[in-house]
Each structure stands twice: as structure tokens, then as C-alpha cells.
Write an enzyme that holds these catalytic residues in place. Structure first.
Site, PDB file in Angstrom:
ATOM      1  N   THR A  97       0.812  -1.219   0.000  1.00  9.40           N
ATOM      2  CA  THR A  97       0.000   0.000   0.000  1.00  9.40           C
ATOM      3  C   THR A  97       0.844   1.267   0.000  1.00  9.40           C
ATOM      4  O   THR A  97       0.392   2.309  -0.473  1.00  9.40           O
ATOM      5  CB  THR A  97      -0.940   0.010   1.217  1.00  9.40           C
ATOM      6  OG1 THR A  97      -0.156  -0.152   2.406  1.00  9.40           O
ATOM      7  CG2 THR A  97      -1.953  -1.106   1.127  1.00  9.40           C
ATOM      8  N   CYS A  98       2.055   1.201   0.543  1.00 10.12           N
ATOM      9  CA  CYS A  98       2.897   2.396   0.565  1.00 10.12           C
ATOM     10  C   CYS A  98       3.289   2.832  -0.835  1.00 10.12           C
ATOM     11  O   CYS A  98       3.565   4.003  -1.076  1.00 10.12           O
ATOM     12  CB  CYS A  98       4.159   2.145   1.387  1.00 10.12           C
ATOM     13  SG  CYS A  98       3.811   1.826   3.119  1.00 10.12           S
TER      14      CYS A  98
END
Length: 1470
Positions: free
Chosen positions: A1436-1437
């Protein structure tokens, strides 16, 4: 060329750097860190395992300390003494270690030198060289004396020329490289002993790659200090001849050597560097951006050196240079260069075009006008995000205009331009080139000038337009000007105050009329060009509206500018400052040319009126005069309808009305007087002599608004107002052009250092002032951000007679000892320690100048101040006052005018403050206060009253409010229609849809003012000091709708957070408006999933007030960074929506346990006397709202997205807007509709009573066939039986007699008293992060976008462009095609789940999928087993989806749905 891989296999492990780029950082360990230091550093930097509050490397601060660190810093006196003793012991040990090491190094150097100087065997020399390299890589400058460096240099140079042993060559050259790093004078020693020719010889021989690479490394070091010696030794050709044999990193090293040499090219002789031009031109085709930048820099420097030699310029133009440069500066080029290099390349073309006809022909052949058009087009950034190569800065636009001027010389006007006659002949023989230039450039040049650029860019654009029109023949010119309204454009140019600009406008007008007299005489009259010419001839004839500035034009050659515009685009500027101030224009040239134009083209034309006006203008003047006369004579209000309809009929009629006619007619002045002059204290008497509740101003506003309900177009009227505003506004853009802030010392208002320039001020008393002492001492250095209250504190003790008497008794502090007050001191100290904090404070101070209700007049202090005889607004800073004063005299404010001149400020004793008696503050009608605000509040002191600009802003503000509150107005009117019997049933009272007045908010945006604000916000000095002109703050406070949403977002970040966004290039399709700045400090915080709200509370308690970006790590999970942080804010959002908190209105709950809010969340009412309800304590509810305020503010601060469905009414409360009866329908339609119908009954009864026609049935009306008392309503809040509205014998049941009081009590409990304490808590929490008032520049819809991102999802056309496919996938891969089809088939909830799975948040940021940063990337997931058995995973980063290559679309959809629904809630390794 030998391959030495086998030959030196035994040495590879020992010297692994032989095959890669050598640099001082790669090969040398830090010489300043000893083993002792390393140990100490390691122990100091150890952290506790459980401590999660750490400052990341992105913070840029290595001294961030945790709370535990801070606590540990406080100890007893004993511990302090012990610490000091230990520190001294370590320091002594360190000094002793350094002395010992210095002695050891000297011994080693002598031993190695002895070995290398003697006749020793080659293996011994190799070992000695290795030892020398090791010593040099660790030693410091103090370890190596100049004598030793001088002794080593010839020995190493001799060994570098060894013919048979490549190992000795390599090691000796490496030692020379280290020697240059270690000792500053080593380069001169190498030059003295002819080391450069030896290195060049080795490069040209290129027998061994590693030796050649090491030679390049050494030459790079030497060229920094000895560029001329390198040039004379042929180093340029040596490093470039075989550059293709090396890797990209080594090629960069080679080119950096050439850059170093080209930085200091000699003034005589061309051949040493001109021989390299063909190779450099070829290197411009390479793909590496850094390499191309180096090459471009070299060519730019070479062009600067030879620009006075036509032969050399022709030579430069023969090797494809122009083709490559044109490709690089093209916005469509794949090679992205820095702004400075882009600008330098355009400057290179300027130099070529100035002296080479080869270059001129080539540029025309390459269609350079199309490329330059694209560059200039990016100058106007009014709406949206700039392109990746957006100019946005004057230097690049300046170079583009210089190039165009060089390509289009006018022989008759520019005798001194080189090759002018040759260029003119070329253009005359190639009319197609001119036509192409005109088609490409005329429109964009007009656009740039209209966008409100500074005076120099305006002048340059007009120069190019002048030359284009001069060359183009009459027929082509007529076709070219059909699309561009050149008459309107020239009329706008005539409003500029500078004589050079007006002279160009006259010249262009003269050329156009000479070539096409019949076609342009009438348009020139209609658009006001003739009127402006007449005003130049006879200034007294100037109007009161558009051309008032002609009385202030500087007709002499004196100017406050540092450089006269006559010289601003000269290719070769004179070095003499005095020569640059000698203006080329004659004093009487303006009037002479104006008279000639009037005589030659207009006096002979029978259709031209004597006064230069048109019939439609005379009609509009007559109507505006009639309206003004009616206002003066105070006729009844009903009499205005007819004349207002006449005015609007003409404005919306078939006749085209120019901007000049609209402004000059006085219509805006008459409408302003009509709407603003109604005395609110004067009531309208009805037939019974009683006073109605509506004041005159409100009634006039309603009459004016009704004009646009059905009869006339609001859009057309707004368009005319916007054109008029762009023509008459004169707000200054102050770009300081200060590349670096210099420290200064201010003596006023107190002595202190500043990180920005100070202003020179000479104080003196005003003429005629007898009660004050003359303080005409030396020139003072004044802090430009000081307001005049602070300046008065400095001056008052020195100029007041009473104070001076006390001074004789020794009771007054010496001027040299004046100290700031505690508040001032803290503010200045805060600035000294943190310029960002000062920026925020300065901006808050400016924004706190309320424009809604002036609290005091200008003369509240002891003194009144004047700048050059004109009264200064005390609320402004000195910086703002000087800007306003210079803008009133000149069309631009330069750096010299601000910082180099001495400003004379005079003072006199202020008169007593007059009591405010304006009619604006006496109205207390029932309309929404936000709707009344345009009538009863000021715009700001930056806009002078009784001017067309002020009047137009006033009208736009009224119309924007009418458009924004159209639902309220329509509801209000329908209630009154029901009261008067024009509507008979309740269903007709209800307002459906958005009403008839709804137009887009974008129609209220003024592109010219938006561009001016964008330019101002790009000024680094204005941003860092908070010193933007006052009009920016005041218009943003009173007329924020004038600026685009993107510009307001940027302004919001500057004022709320006190720092500019990072200057990064973004793609044109993205929006980085509210994303957090990557350079802001970051804090990590440990969060527990089972205690989300508790973790959020602790987080906010610790960090709400800190200017840091928070990042989350979950307990016992490995994930951290952007994804977990976004999910945290989503989880907090869910927690606030859970039932049982007592926060929200509504009784329907979803199966998920969340509050059902089909119309959005709105605070639930709590009676002021109730502290506990349904086992929920009100104190806990307040704490929740406090936390909610902190979370919302922190999300805005950090650029995070919340998933909180607030109602529009709640957003209005956040923005500080007042709610009323009509807003209840936004969150409770049933209650709101019922209350409006009740209100209609009340109004009907009042109307019937006023006309004397009330009956018994009217006294007890029916609500939908039911009597009010039969509804069995009691005085409790609907839906909240425990909330008692009122008590008493007459408050048991609602009836027709107390229905009005019941409505008022319900409305008050619902939107005011019942929720006021919760909202106070919310604001309190919000203000801990940043002031909530900064949000007031947005609407409720815009605030929702800022906070919750984009609610709309993507469409099929977007996906392939907005998603990146990598690492095994392409856009045509079968799994990708299946994936795109699947996510297009997702419904809204599934799309939200997918977005949350990939990014951590269920909603996309502002700008949608295009603004995801990093871009959404799909990569192939390599599975250990069968792909169909694996699940997708994410990072997700990085917005990174790892997708297995499933065998079918059905399998992929099944796995995706399972992952996005079941894979939420944790972060583990994927």
C-alpha cells in the site's frame, strides 16, 4: 584494447573499485571519524525498542528527540558535573589520538616516497602505491603538508606514464586523484609537473578501460581548480574522443570535466573548445538526462563566449545543434531538463539568432514558433495544475521573447540590431513563415498579456506583436485578426501606466489602421481605443472609469526602475548603469503619435463621433444617469423595477456591448449605489403605518436578484463583470527576484536581526504639524513586516512633546535601548528560530484583519502616517504600504523600488476616532447572515472605494452569494407567495432541485486575478516572509470565489501551514494541491488495532500541535508508512460512525453497527441542562468532538483522506457559516419540510393581518386538512422526547397561537443551542493543529473534496492511462486485459473496497486516480505453486498490486473479490 579481467584476477578482491566509477565518497572512508568516535556515536544513537516516536530521515533534522530523551536530559547537578568530566576526558583522548595519527601518517608518507623515488622493483612499487592510496583515502588535509604533496606529484606523474605495467599506471593515477581530494593545492602541483598531458595521453591511448576511467576521475578533480590548464592541454578532446566506450556513470564524469573547463573559457582563442562542438552536438541525442544537461551546459557556455563572432556562431549552427536544442526545449520531448538548463538553451538560440543567418533560417525551417507557443502557453496557470515544463517564472518567458524579437527585427526602428536587413529581406521573401508565426503566436501573446503578467513580460509580448503586425501584409493581417479581438486587447493595454507600453499600443494601433483602416476604425471606437487616444491628447478628457490613470503616466525619462524598458530585451546589455537609464523615448512622443493617429484615421472618417463614443454607450449612460437620479431623489422602491429591466434588457439584448462600453457607461457605479445606499435604519411603512421587517437594502437586493430568475441571463452579466474587472483592476504583483535571502539588521521597531532585507525609511513630521517633535534623524533600517502600530511604539516616545519632557527627567528609554514588548519579542524570536512559524504568524496577522465588520477606523492610534503625502492604512505592514504607493505611480514594483530606495514616511497627530455610523451595520433582518454579508461588509482597504474595481467586486460578491444561496432565496420567495395567496397548496411551497439561478462556480473565477495570485505565490521572498501584497489576503477573505480552486488550495497551505509546497514537477493530469510536503518532518506512532480511538487520542495529545507528518505502525505487524497510515485514518473514521457514542443525529442504524446517515452526519442535539442520556455522559461526547476536530485538521495538514460522510450542513458549521430554517432539510428532509410549511402558515396569517382580511378560520389554520392543535404536538424536540423545548401552562400543546414560538425553539435546538457546545469542542480541537478560519476560503462542497477526496470512481477510458504495468506485465498482457474488464464491472462499493485494498483508504485523493502518488502499478506475482491457488497481494505504501497470472477471467475476479473483502485489516509481508 586489452581486456585485463584475467590479468588482474588476484587483485579484484582487494581493489573491487577498479571496474566502477571512482569518487571521493566511494573510495575514501570518512577521515573525520575515528574508531573512538564511531563507538561513541553508536552508543549515542541507540534507541529503546518500545519507543516508536522517531524522526525519519525525511525530516531533515538529525536532532529530533523523543519524550523519553527529553526527560532524560534533566538530571541532578552531580550528574552534570560527571558528564562534564567525562566529556573532557574523551576530548583529551581524541586530541591525543589525532596527534599520534598525524605523526604516523608523516612517517608513512616519507617511507612511501622513499620507495617510489628509488630504483625499486615493480612489485615493490605496486605495494607502495597501494599503501599510499590507503593512507590518502583516510588522511585529512592537516596530515599532508604542501611540501609532501609537492614531492609526491612528480613521482606519481612519472609512474603514471609507465609504459609496461598497467597496474602501476592505475594505482599512481588513483593516488593523484586522492591527492587532489586531500590537499587543496595538489592540482597546481600536478599542472606544474605537466601531469595533465600525461593523463590526456593515457586517455587517448585507451589501452586499458580501468586506467582510462581513473584518468577521467583525476581530470575531473583537476579541472575544478585548473580549468584553463586543462583546456590548453587538450583535455576536452581527450575526454570526449572515446566517450562512447564508457558506461553512463563514467560518461557523466567526463562531461563534468568539460563543464568545469567551459565555466572559465578564456577571452581569446576559439579552437581549443570549438573542435569539441561536433561531438557535443552528437551527445545531445543521448537518453541520460544528467548527461544531456552537462552537454547543454557546455554548449551554453561556449555560445556565451563566441556570441560576438558571427563566424563562430555560423560554425556552431552547422552541426545539428539547433535541431537538437529545438527538440530538447519542446514540451513533448521525452528528455526532461532542469528549469535553468531549459532557459539556458533558449538563451543559446537567442545568441545564435542574433548573429547567424544560418541559425535564423534553420529556426524558421524547424517551425520554432510552434515550440515557443507551447512554452508561452504554460505561462498562464490560472486553472489547474501546471504542465511538467510549466514556465511559471519570468526568466524563461523573457528568453523566449528575446528570441522572437531577434527573429523579427524591424529595420526602420532597430538600426543597431545585427543582420537586421538580412533578416528583413528573408522575411519579406518568405511570407508563409510570417503567417505561420502569426497563427501560432498572436493569440498566445495576447493571452499572456491579459493574464496580468509583470510589466517586462508585457512589454516583450507587445514588442513581438508590433513586429508581427509590421511585417504581415494587409490581407493576411485581416485574416489573422479575425479570431483575436485586437481592439479589446489594445484598450486593455492602454490602461497600463507605463509610457513605453502605451507607446507600443499606439504603434500597433497606427500599423493596423494604416494597413486596414476601414475594418478597424469602428471596432477601435467601440472598444475604447479612440477614447484612450483622446485621453492621451487631452488628459482632462479622460473618463472617471477606465482611463483615469492617464493623469498619472510618467511622461519624463525619470523612473524608479533599475533598468529602462527600452533596454530590457537587448541581447547585449550595456555594462554602464547610467547608459541603461537613458530612455530612448522623447518626452512628447506619446502625444505626438496620438495626435497623428487621431488626425490621419479618425478625423477624416464621417462615421466617427466627435467624442469617440457609440450609440449604445450613450444609451447606457442615459440609463445609469436615470437610476442615479432616482436614488438621489429617493423615489418609492417600486419605481426602480422599470429602469432596472431597461438596463438588463440592453445588457442582454442583441446589440454587442464591449467591455469599454460596459465600464464607461457607469452602469456598475449606478447599480452599486442602488444596492448599497439603502439606509437599513429606514423602514418601509405599510398602509397601517407600521414598520415591516425588511430594510431597504434587503428589498433592493431581492428586487435585483429577481431580474435573473426568469428574464435575464446571470451568466452573461457575470461575464461582463469579469471582463470589466480584468480591464480596471490594478493589483500589483511584487516579484523580488532575490535568489538568496540575505540577513539584515533592523533598528525599527526594535533592534534585531532578520533573515530578509530591511527597508530604508526616513521619518519626519507632516507639514503643519505643531504638536509633535520632528524626528528627522538618520535613515532607519525598518523591518518590512512591521505594522504601523509597532512603528508608532518606536516613534511616539521620541516625537511626543510630553514624552520628551519626561525624557529630560531621565524617564524615557534611549532610542538605542528600545526593547520589544513581550509579545513582539516572542514573535521575533520565533521567527529567528523557525521562519516557517513566522510565516504562519505573519499570515495569520494579515488574515485577522476582518473585512466583515471594521472594528476601528484608521486613526485609532496616536499618530497618522503618510507615505509621500498619502495616508497609510494602519492595518497594513510597511511592506504592503510601499507596494501600494509605488503601484499607484508605476505599473510595476521592482526590487530596486522596494529595497534600494529611501522611503519618506511622515506623521502627524491623529484625530479622535469617529464613531462608526455606516448604514452597513444597522440591519437585523431575517435573511441568512452569509447572504447579507456582501451588502454589509467591506471588501478591504487594498481596493479604493468609489472606483469601478470596487463597484464590480461588490456586484460580483452579491451575485455569488445569490447564486450560492439560491435554495434559501427560492424557499423564502415561495413562502411569501403562499402567504399572499399566489400559491394555495403546501406541495408548491417545497423547492425541488437546485433552483433557477444555479450556475457553475467556475464562472465567478477571474483568470487574470488567479494568475496574479499564482505569480505572487511563486515569489520565494514573499512566501518566506509572509509579505505578499495586502490585496491577496483581503480579496481572499472577502471574494475568495474570484480565484480558482487550485490557487486557493495552494494559498491555503501557505497561510495555514506556513510553508510552500515542494517545487516538484508533476504530470499535467495529476493534482498535488493538498498532498503533504515530502520535506516536512515525520513522526512514527505505534497503534493498537483493538484500541483505535484510544490510540488516536494519545497521538493527538502528543502531536496535534506539531508541524510533523504522522506515520502509523500497527502493533505486531510489519507494515509501516503511507498505506497503514491511510488505513488508520479510515479506521478512525469508522469508529466515529459507530452507534452508542451520542454524537450524531438519527435513529436508523445499519447492520454494520454504524450510524445510518443517508443525508450525512450531523451533530445530535443535547439539551443545555442534560449531562447524561441513555447512559452516555455529555462530557465524553464533548471529548469525542474535540478528538474529531483534531483528526479532521490533522488529516488536512498531512494530506490524508477521511471516510466520514458529513452532511453539507455540518461542513457549513465547520466553515463558520450560520445555519437557518432552510438548512435543516440538508440533514433531515422530513423535519425541514414540515417546519417550512409551518412557517408558511405563520407568514400567511401575518400577511392577512397586515391587509386586514383575516377571518376566524385564518386564525386557526389547517395543516394538510388538520388543525394545528389536533396534531398533538408538544414542546419537545421531534425525535428527542427528553429534550424539553419550553415549559409552562401555555407550552403543553402546540397550537396556532404558539406555533411560531415552537418553530423558533425547534430550529434553535436543532442547529444552534442544542449543538453549540459540541461544535465549540470540535473547533477547539481543530485549532490545536491550525486555525480553522483558514478554511473559510472554500465552499462546503470544496471542503468535502479536500477532506474526503473524490467520491466518483474511474471510467474505462481512464484506466489504461492512469495505471502502470511493470515487471512481467504490459498493457496488452491477457491477465491485464482481464483485470481492466473486472474492475470496470465492479459496483461502487466494490470499487471502494478495491481502492482501500490497494491504497489503505476507500476514497481516492483529491484529483482522483490520476493524483495517486506513487502511481497505481500492477506487476506479475511469481507464485511458488499454481497461480490459480494464490491470492493477489499489495504494497500500500507504493500503491503496488501483485497480481498472479490467473488462467481465466472468472478465476481472477473470484480471487480479487476475496482479497479485497477478506484481506483487509492487517499489514504483513506479501
Amino acid at each position: 584494447m586489452g581486456n585485463r579481467g584475467q590479468k588482474r584476477a588476484d587483485a579484484i578482491d582487494e581493489f573491487p573499485a577498479d571496474k566502477r566509477t571512482c569518487s571521493s565518497l566511494e573510495f575514501r572512508a570518512s577521515s573525520s571519524v575515528s574508531p573512538m568516535e564511531t563507538t561513541a556515536s553508536t552508543s549515542t544513537n541507540q534507541t529503546h525498542d518500545h519507543e516508536m516516536e522517531t524522526s525519519s530521515s525525511a525530516s531533515g533534522s538529525g536532532s529530533a528527540r523523543t519524550d523519553e530523551d527529553k526527560d532524560s536530559a534533566y538530571g541532578s547537578c552531580d550528574s552534570d558535573e560527571m558528564g562534564d568530566t567525562e566529556h573532557r576526558r574523551n576530548r583529551n583522548a581524541m586530541l591525543e589520538y589525532q596527534r599520534q595519527r598525524l605523526s604516523d601518517d608523516q612517517v608513512k608518507f616519507k617511507r612511501v616516497l622513499s620507495v617510489l623515488s628509488g630504483e625499486t622493483e615493480e612489485p615493490t612499487q605496486e605495494n607502495a602505491l597501494r599503501e599510499l592510496c590507503e593512507i590518502l583515502s583516510f588522511c585529512t588535509d592537516s596530515s599532508l603538508s604542501s611540501l609532501m604533496a609537492n614531492s609526491l606529484s612528480p613521482v606519481l606523474i612519472k609512474l603514471a606514464g609507465h609504459e609496461s605495467n598497467p597496474e602501476i599506471m592505475l594505482l599512481s593515477i588513483r593516488a593523484l586523484t586522492y591527492l587532489c581530494d586531500t590537499h587543496s593545492r595538489s592540482s597546481s602541483f600536478i599542472v606544474r609537473y605537466n601531469g595533465i598531458p600525461v593523463l590526456c595521453q593515457r586517455l587517448l591511448a585507451i589501452e586499458y578501460v580501468d586506467v582510462a576511467e581513473q584518468c577521467l576521475q583525476a581530470l575531473q578533480k583537476i579541472s575544478r581548480e585548473q580549468p584553463l590548464a586543462c583546456l590548453q592541454s587538450g583535455a576536452i578532446m581527450a575526454v570526449l574522443t572515446y566517450i562512447d566506450f564508457f558506461s553512463t556513470s563514467i560518461q557523466r564524469v567526463a562531461l563534468s570535466t568539460v563543464v568545469n573547463i567551459c565555466e572559465k573559457l578564456p577571452s581569446e582563442g576559439f579552437s581549443p573548445f570549438m573542435d569539441a562542438v561536433p561531438i557535443l552536438c552528437q551527445l545531445l541525442q543521448y537518453e541520460d538526462n544528467k548527461l544531456v544537461e552537462h552537454v547543454a551546459t557546455c554548449l551554453i557556455k561556449i555560445a556565451e563566449r563566441v556570441h560576438q563572432s558571427p563566424e563562430m556562431l555560423d560554425e556552431l549552427s552547422k552541426h545539428g545543434l539547433i535541431h537538437q536544442v529545438a527538440h530538447l526545449i519542446d514540451l513533448n520531448s521525452k528528455t526532461t531538463l532542469s528549469h535553468s538548463v531549459d532557459t539556458g538553451l533558449i538563451g543559446l538560440l537567442v545568441k545564435l539568432a542574433s548573429g547567424s543567418m544560418i541559425a535564423v533560417r534553420t529556426l524558421f525551417d524547424l517551425n520554432i514558433s510552434s515550440i515557443l507557443k507551447d512554452i508561452l502557453s504554460t505561462y498562464d496557470l490560472s486553472h489547474g495544475v501546471p504542465s511538467p515544463r510549466a514556465v511559471g517564472q519570468n526568466d524563461q518567458a523573457h528568453e523566449v521573447l528575446k528570441l522572437l524579437i531577434q527573429l523579427l527585427p524591424v529595420v526602420a526602428r532597430n538600426h543597431e540590431i545585427p543582420l537586421a536587413e538580412e533578416k528583413a529581406t528573408f522575411l519579406e521573401n518568405n511570407p508563409n513563415f510570417l503567417q505561420k508565426f502569426g497563427n501560432d503566436l498572436l493569440h498566445v501573446l495576447i493571452q499572456v498579456v491579459d493574464s496580468g503578467v509583470d510589466l517586462y513580460i508585457c512589454y516583450g509580448c507587445l514588442c513581438v506583436i508590433d513586429k508581427l503586425i509590421y511585417y504581415i501584409n494587409a490581407d493576411t493581417l485581416l485574416d489573422l485578426l479575425k479570431q483575436a479581438n485586437i481592439s479589446r486587447f489594445l484598450a486593455g493595454v492602454f490602461t497600463r501606466k507605463d509610457r513605453h507600453v502605451i507607446m507600443l499600443a499606439l504603434t500597433i494601433s497606427d500599423t493596423i489602421l494604416r494597413k486596414s483602416n476601414d475594418a478597424f476604425v469602428d471596432p477601435f471606437v467601440k472598444e475604447g481605443v479612440l477614447f484612450a487616444i483622446d485621453a492621451l491628447i487631452v488628459p482632462e478628457k479622460g473618463s472617471n472609469f477606465m482611463f483615469t490613470m492617464f493623469n498619472d503616466i510618467q511622461l519624463s525619462n525619470e523612473s524608479s526602475r533599475k533598468q529602462c524598458l527600452c533596454y530590457s530585451f537587448d541581447n547585449c546589455k550595456s555594462s554602464s548603469a547610467s547608459e541603461s537609464l537613458n530612455c530612448k523615448m522623447d518626452n512628447d512622443s506619446l502625444q505626438t503619435l496620438a495626435k497623428n493617429i487621431r488626425t490621419d484615421y479618425f478625423n477624416k472618417n464621417a462615421s466617427t463621433s466627435a467624442n469617440g463614443t457609440t450609440d449604445i454607450l450613450e444609451k447606457l449612460k442615459s440609463l445609469s444617469a436615470g437610476l442615479a437620479s432616482m436614488i438621489t431623489h429617493g423615489i418609492p422602491e417600486e419605481g426602480y423595477d422599470h429602469v432596472l429591466h431597461q438596463i438588463m434588457s440592453h445588457l442582454n439584448g442583441p446589440d454587442i456591448i464591449s467591455t469599454f462600453e460596459f465600464v464607461e457607461s457607469g452602469i456598475t457605479d449606478a447599480l452599486f449605489n442602488y444596492l448599497s445606499s439603502g439606509e437599513c435604519s429606514r423602514r418601509i411603512s405599510d398602509s397601517n403605518g407600521s414598520n415591516s421587517q425588511d430594510c431597504v437594502a434587503e428589498r433592493r437586493l431581492k428586487t435585483f436578484a429577481r431580474l435573473f430568475w426568469s428574464n435575464f441571463s446571470l451568466s452573461e452579466f457575470i461575464s461582463k463583470l469579469q471582463s470589466g474587472l480584468s480591464s480596471v483592476e490594478d493589483f500589483p504583483v511584487v516579484v523580488n527576484n532575490v535568489s538568496k535571502h540575505r540577513n539584515s539588521y533592523a533598528t525599527v521597531p526594535y533592534r534585531h536581526c532578520t533573515t530578509y532585507p530591511c527597508m530604508k525609511v526616513l521619518f519626519g513630521k507632516e507639514d503643519g504639524e505643531l504638536t509633535l517633535v520632528d524626528y528627522s534623524s538618520d535613515v532607519q533600517s525598518v523591518d518590512p513586516l512591521s505594522d504601523f502600530d509597532a512603528i508608532e511604539k518606536f516613534l511616539w516616545p521620541k516625537v511626543c512633546l510630553e514624552s520628551n519632557k519626561d525624557d529630560e527627567n531621565g524617564s524615557v528609554t534611549s532610542p538605542n535601548n528600545v526593547e520589544p514588548t513581550s509579545g513582539e519579542s516572542s514573535r521575533r524570536n520565533e521567527f529567528a528560530s523557525d521562519s516557517m512559524d513566522h510565516d504562519q504568524n505573519a499570515t495569520e496577522k494579515d488574515s485577522s484583519m476582518s473585512t466583515e465588520y471594521p472594528q476601528s477606523s484608521q486613526n485609532d492610534g496616536h499618530l497618522s502616517f503618510f507615505l509621500e503625502g498619502k495616508l497609510i492604512d494602519r492595518r497594513s505592514t510597511l511592506y504592503q504600504a510601499v507596494i501600494r504607493h509605488h503601484k499607484a505611480q508605476y505599473d510595476t514594483v521592482t526590487h530596486a523600488a522596494l529595497w534600494n530606495q529611501t522611503h519618506k514616511v511622515t506623521y502627524k497627530k491623529a484625530s479622535k476616532s469617529e464613531e462608526v455610523s455606516s448604514q452597513y451595520f444597522r440591519c437585523h433582518a431575517r435573511w441568512s447572515s452569509a447572504l447579507k454579508k456582501p451588502l454589509f461588509s467591506e471588501i478591504g482597504s487594498a481596493v479604493e472605494k468609489s472606483t469601478p474595481c470596487y463597484n464590480i467586486l461588490f456586484l460580483l460578491r452579491i451575485l455569488e452569494s445569490v447564486n450560492r444561496f439560491r435554495y434559501h432565496i427560492t424557499s423564502y420567495e415561495k413562502i411569501h407567495a403562499f402567504a399572499q395567496g399566489r400559491i394555495s397548496d403546501f406541495d408548491s411551497v417545497r423547492v425541488t432541485g437546485e433552483g433557477v439561478l444555479g450556475i457553475s462556480n467556475n464562472e465567478f473565477v477571474n483568470s487574470r486575478l488567479t494568475e496574479k495570485l499564482e505569480q505572487q505565490m511563486r515569489d520565494p521572498l514573499a512566501i518566506s516572509t509572509g509579505g505578499m501584497p495586502s490585496w491577496c489576503t483581503q480579496l481572499m477573505a472577502s471574494c475568495a470565489f474570484l480565484f480558482s480552486f487550485e490557487a486557493r488550495c495552494k494559498y491555503f497551505r501557505l497561510t495555514a501551514f506556513g510553508k510552500p509546497q515542494s517545487q516538484t514537477r508533476v504530470s499535467s493530469g495529476s493534482s498535488s494541491t493538498i498532498q503533504n510536503d515530502s520535506t516536512m518532518p515525520r513522526k512514527k506512532f505505534l497503534v493498537y488495532r483493538h484500541q483505535i480511538l484510544e490510540s488516536a487520542t494519545k497521538m493527538m495529545d502528543l502531536h496535534a500541535g506539531q508541524k510533523v507528518v504522522l506515520e502509523v505502525k500497527y502493533d505486531e505487524e510489519v507494515g509501516t508508512g503511507l498505506g497503514p497510515t491511510l488505513e488508520f485514518f479510515t479506521l478512525v473514521s469508522n469508529e466515529f460512525q459507530k452507534t452508542g457514542l451520542g454524537m450524531w443525529r438519527g435513529e436508523s442504524f445499519l447492520d454494520s453497527g454504524l450510524v445510518g446517515s443517508p443525508f450525512g452526519l450531523f451533530p445530535g442535539p443535547w439539551a443545555p441542562t442534560v449531562s447524561v442520556s441513555n447512559d452516555i455522559e455529555f462530557s465524553e461526547v464533548k471529548r469525542k468532538f474535540l478528538l474529531l476536530g483534531q483528526i479532521v485538521a490533522k488529516a488536512l495538514h498531512d494530506g490524508r483522506v477521511l471516510d466520514l460522510p458529513f452532511s453539507k450542513a455540518f461542513y457549513k458549521l465547520i466553515l463558520g457559516q450560520e445555519l437557518n430554517l432552510y438548512d435543516i432539510q440538508l440533514f433531515d428532509p422530513v423535519l425541514g419540510k414540515t417546519l417550512i410549511e409551518f412557517q408558511a402558515l405563520i407568514e400567511r396569517r401575518k400577511y392577512l393581518e397586515s391587509v386586514g382580511k383575516i377571518s376566524a378560520d385564518d386564525l386557526n389554520p389547517c395543516f394538510r386538512d388538520t388543525k394545528i392543535n389536533e396534531l398533538h404536538l408538544d414542546f419537545t424536540l421531534p425525535g428527542y422526547p427528553d429534550y424539553i423545548l419550553a415549559s409552562g401552562p401555555d407550552k403543553e400543546t402546540v397550537n396556532s397561537a404558539n406555533l411560531e414560538e415552537y418553530i423558533e425553539l425547534v430550529v434553535d435546538a436543532t442547529i444552534n443551542s442544542g449543538i453549540s457546545r459540541q461544535m465549540d469542542a470540535f473547533r477547539s480541537g481543530f485549532n490545536q493543529v491550525f486555525p480553522i478560519d483558514n478554511l473559510q476560503i472554500f465552499t462546503d462542497e470544496e471542503l468535502e473534496r479536500l477532506l474526503c477526496g473524490e467520491s466518483e470512481t474511474w471510467n474505462s477510458t481512464q484506466l489504461s492511462d492512469l495505471i502502470k504495468f511493470d515487471h512481467g506485465y504490459t498493457a496488452s498482457s491477457p491477465p491485464i486485459l482481464h483485470f481492466l474488464e473486472i474492475i470496470q464491472e465492479f459496483d461502487y462499493e466494490q470499487q471502494k473496497a478495491f481502492v482501500k485494498f490497494v491504497t489503505g483508504s476507500p476514497r481516492l485523493p483529491l484529483g482522483g486516480l490520476a493524483s495517486l502518488n506513487p502511481k497505481l502499478t500492477i506487476v506479475r506475482k511469481h507464485c511458488d505453486k499454481v497461480a490459480d491457488a494464490d491470492l493477489p497481494s499489495v504494497m500500500t505504501c507504493a500503491n503496488y498490486l501483485k497480481l498472479p497470472p490467473y488462467s481465466s477471467k472468472e478465476t481472477m475476479k473470484e480471487k480479487l473479490l476475496y482479497a479485497i473483502t477478506e484481506g483487509q485489516g492487517s499489514f504483513h509481508l506479501s
